[in-house]
Design an enzyme around this catalytic site. Structure first.
Site, PDB file in Angstrom:
ATOM      1  N   ILE A  79      -1.401  13.163  -0.422  1.00 43.26           N
ATOM      2  CA  ILE A  79      -1.209  14.470   0.221  1.00 43.26           C
ATOM      3  C   ILE A  79       0.273  14.741   0.445  1.00 43.26           C
ATOM      4  O   ILE A  79       0.767  15.835   0.139  1.00 43.26           O
ATOM      5  CB  ILE A  79      -1.982  14.544   1.565  1.00 43.26           C
ATOM      6  N   HIS A 117      -4.031  16.635 -33.114  1.00 42.63           N
ATOM      7  CA  HIS A 117      -2.572  16.807 -33.175  1.00 42.63           C
ATOM      8  C   HIS A 117      -2.233  18.291 -33.290  1.00 42.63           C
ATOM      9  O   HIS A 117      -2.877  18.994 -34.077  1.00 42.63           O
ATOM     10  CB  HIS A 117      -2.037  16.068 -34.401  1.00 42.63           C
TER      11      HIS A 117
HETATM   12  P1  NAI Z   1      -2.765   8.057   2.117  1.00 47.10           P
HETATM   13  O1  NAI Z   1      -3.399   6.937   2.823  1.00 47.10           O
HETATM   14  O2  NAI Z   1      -2.938   8.208   0.653  1.00 47.10           O
HETATM   15  O3  NAI Z   1      -1.187   8.018   2.373  1.00 47.10           O
HETATM   16  C1  NAI Z   1      -0.647   7.979   3.668  1.00 47.10           C
HETATM   17  C2  NAI Z   1       0.770   7.470   3.571  1.00 47.10           C
HETATM   18  O4  NAI Z   1       1.371   7.563   4.843  1.00 47.10           O
HETATM   19  C3  NAI Z   1       0.851   6.026   3.132  1.00 47.10           C
HETATM   20  O5  NAI Z   1       1.787   5.941   2.102  1.00 47.10           O
HETATM   21  C4  NAI Z   1       1.306   5.312   4.397  1.00 47.10           C
HETATM   22  O6  NAI Z   1       2.100   4.175   4.104  1.00 47.10           O
HETATM   23  C5  NAI Z   1       2.108   6.389   5.082  1.00 47.10           C
HETATM   24  N1  NAI Z   1       2.233   6.243   6.522  1.00 47.10           N
HETATM   25  C6  NAI Z   1       1.269   5.876   7.409  1.00 47.10           C
HETATM   26  N2  NAI Z   1       1.762   5.910   8.677  1.00 47.10           N
HETATM   27  C7  NAI Z   1       3.044   6.332   8.572  1.00 47.10           C
HETATM   28  C8  NAI Z   1       4.061   6.604   9.516  1.00 47.10           C
HETATM   29  N3  NAI Z   1       3.851   6.449  10.826  1.00 47.10           N
HETATM   30  N4  NAI Z   1       5.278   7.009   9.065  1.00 47.10           N
HETATM   31  C9  NAI Z   1       5.496   7.176   7.734  1.00 47.10           C
HETATM   32  N5  NAI Z   1       4.567   6.937   6.799  1.00 47.10           N
HETATM   33  C10 NAI Z   1       3.345   6.526   7.219  1.00 47.10           C
HETATM   34  O7  NAI Z   1      -3.229   9.371   2.906  1.00 47.10           O
HETATM   35  P2  NAI Z   1      -3.040  10.913   2.601  1.00 47.10           P
HETATM   36  O8  NAI Z   1      -1.986  11.164   1.596  1.00 47.10           O
HETATM   37  O9  NAI Z   1      -2.925  11.551   3.939  1.00 47.10           O
HETATM   38  O10 NAI Z   1      -4.427  11.278   1.972  1.00 47.10           O
HETATM   39  C11 NAI Z   1      -5.647  11.047   2.685  1.00 47.10           C
HETATM   40  C12 NAI Z   1      -6.753  10.681   1.742  1.00 47.10           C
HETATM   41  O11 NAI Z   1      -7.077  11.767   0.923  1.00 47.10           O
HETATM   42  C13 NAI Z   1      -6.365   9.527   0.843  1.00 47.10           C
HETATM   43  O12 NAI Z   1      -7.428   8.629   0.703  1.00 47.10           O
HETATM   44  C14 NAI Z   1      -6.065  10.186  -0.460  1.00 47.10           C
HETATM   45  O13 NAI Z   1      -6.320   9.352  -1.554  1.00 47.10           O
HETATM   46  C15 NAI Z   1      -6.998  11.381  -0.444  1.00 47.10           C
HETATM   47  N6  NAI Z   1      -6.406  12.461  -1.210  1.00 47.10           N
HETATM   48  C16 NAI Z   1      -6.348  12.365  -2.546  1.00 47.10           C
HETATM   49  C17 NAI Z   1      -5.771  13.348  -3.279  1.00 47.10           C
HETATM   50  C18 NAI Z   1      -5.716  13.212  -4.726  1.00 47.10           C
HETATM   51  O14 NAI Z   1      -6.200  12.242  -5.254  1.00 47.10           O
HETATM   52  N7  NAI Z   1      -5.127  14.180  -5.415  1.00 47.10           N
HETATM   53  C19 NAI Z   1      -5.187  14.534  -2.677  1.00 47.10           C
HETATM   54  C20 NAI Z   1      -5.266  14.513  -1.269  1.00 47.10           C
HETATM   55  C21 NAI Z   1      -5.855  13.512  -0.584  1.00 47.10           C
END
Ligand code: NAI
Length: 465
Positions: free
Chosen positions: A183, A444
């Protein structure tokens, strides 16, 4: 046992991708279905997630195309953005899909109850308006909500989650994005392309944890080139609002002032208040409902799917789990979802798509591997569309003769890779070898030739790679 309860073959709690897929698939098998939804069917994915986010990323793509039109000899003025129009277009897309889903559910004779559902004993569900339902089977699919971090609660002024950002009528001039996962990277990419000055703060040493390191490096280089200030390995220590902006404190005494803060540090399952006394459904300390490989909870006849369970939080994984659950209800023997090999697509610019093990994960798991990387730079179609940055990386198990055996993972970054992942996903899940895949023809000129060239090169001979 509640005597007044309305009876259904299946009662589904939650009308997002996991829930509506369970409802549609069950109804297509001739089962009578009720869905309890507290807001709108379509859930997070349709109203506050995948669809609106990708719609705005498309706006960013149109903006980039117009800004780069000169290179093609097409004279266009420097683009400007009216985000309220983008917001209206996004809403039109969402509304059309919402209407389509409602019509489909009606046509399938699925009964929708608007309200919050709570599971009681004997597969009874009490809706907040007092209605009582009982299912021969129940599917819990109440999804997830954005996680917050202390000191960064959504405040209606500066701090937002994805929910608020996707509903805005205008973009901020500057933004701090906390969290560099899927995200965070999608929002950072979209906002930056649309003229927002973006700082991206990630706690871990690299963006996009879980993605292959070579893929992450391509994204990081593109972000840096476009002026996104990516700071990895930093913790955030709160923020100080003033009248016009807020200052985020992070790392070792560093700070950045911006008009908005977008928190994207993961999502937590929405199991609060889901269960009454008297069910055996188990919820772990993080709030995830416990299931087995056929999505069965500890309560007989009750299943759970989607973001509510501790599997990848992806709409299509919810679809797949819903099908497994319904097949199990029907007494079939469904093949469980292989959660280690699901397709992942991240729609930032450049796009990321993968299935199976990264090189690091394969090595950590003890595999001896053969790896081949092929860049988009030599691909005709990539040069034609003007998107030559990126690559395809294939990881295969090394056979005893040193040759590339079973394909363990395919990791892509570059133009339209989210639309190219399909055959790579099949190759991984079919446990195919490069030799087997390479005999099939890629049309192609297409971008998918890069995948074809990569696997061909892994057989020991090649054309261009
Ligand atoms: P995520 O778990 O993928 O990423 C969260 C990120 O925030 C991680 O890199 C983590 O290390 C970081 N983080 C955590 N606490 C932090 C802090 N206090 N300060 C700085 N960084 C910190 O979660 P995200 O991106 O919010 O997505 C949520 C869910 O939705 C995930 O499972 C994701 O795979 C899914 N999703 C998938 C998408 C896609 O595949 N296109 C699009 C949107 C969401």
């Amino acid at each position: 046992m509640v005597p007044t309860a309305q009876q259904f073959d299946v009662v589904v709690l939650g009308g997002g991708p996991g829930g509506y897929a369970a409802a549609l698939y069950a109804s297509s098998a001739g089962l009578s279905v009720a869905v309890v939804e507290k807001d709108k069917v379509g859930g997070t994915c349709l109203h506050r997630g995948c669809i609106p986010a990708k719609e705005f990323l498309e706006t960013a793509s149109v903006y980039r195309t117009v800004a780069g039109a000169k290179e093609f000899g097409v004279q266009a003025e420097q683009p400007t953005l009216d985000f309220s129009v983008s917001q209206a277009r996004k809403q039109k897309v969402v509304d059309q899909l919402h209407k389509g889903l409602q019509t489909l559910m009606k046509r399938r004779r699925i009964t929708t109850f608007i309200g919050t559902g709570r599971l009681g004993p004997d597969r009874t569900v009490r809706v907040s308006d007092g209605t009582e339902l009982q299912g021969n089977h129940v599917v819990l699919a109440t999804g997830s909500v954005p996680r917050t971090i202390p000191g960064f609660e959504v405040d209606g002024r500066f701090v937002m989650s994805s929910d608020e950002l996707l509903a805005r009528e205008e973009l901020p001039a500057s933004a701090v994005v906390i969290g560099g996962g899927a995200i965070g990277c999608e929002f950072a990419s979209m906002m930056s392309d649309l003229g927002v000055q973006v700082t991206l703060l990630e706690a871990l040493p690299k963006l996009l944890p879980g993605c292959d390191k070579d893929v992450v490096n391509v994204v990081a280089r593109s972000f840096a080139k476009r002026g996104i200030d990516v700071r990895t390995g930093v913790t955030v220590n709160g923020h100080k609002p003033s009248a016009e902006a807020t200052t985020v404190l992070f790392g070792e005494g560093e700070q950045v002032t911006a008009d908005a803060v977008v928190v994207s540090v993961g999502r937590r399952p929405l199991s609060d208040g889901l269960l009454d006394e008297g069910t055996a459904v188990e919820v772990d300390e993080r709030g995830f409902v416990g299931i087995d490989e056929r999505c069965r909870t500890a309560e007989p006849g009750v299943y759970a799917v989607g973001d509510l369970v501790a599997t990848p939080q992806l709409a299509h994984v919810g679809f797949a789990e819903a099908i497994v659950a319904v097949k199990d209800m029907l007494g079939e023997s469904p093949v469980p979802v292989d959660h280690a090999s699901v397709p992942w697509c991240i729609y930032c610019h450049p796009e990321v798509a993968f299935a199976g093990l990264s090189e690091e994960a394969a090595t950590e798991a003890g595999y001896d591997v053969v790896v081949k990387v092929d860049p988009y730079g030599g691909n005709g179609r990539a040069l034609i569309v003007g998107e030559a940055a990126g690559m395809v990386k294939v990881i295969a198990e090394k056979d005893s003769d040193g040759k590339a055996g079973r394909i363990l993972g395919v990791h892509m970054v570059g133009p339209w890779v989210t639309e190219q992942l399909g055959q790579a996903y099949l190759a991984v899940n079919w446990e195919a070898t490069p030799e087997e895949v390479a005999q099939y023809i890629q049309p192609h000129p297409t971008l998918s030739e890069v995948f074809g060239e990569t696997v061909l090169a892994m057989t020991g001979r090649s054309l261009h790679a």
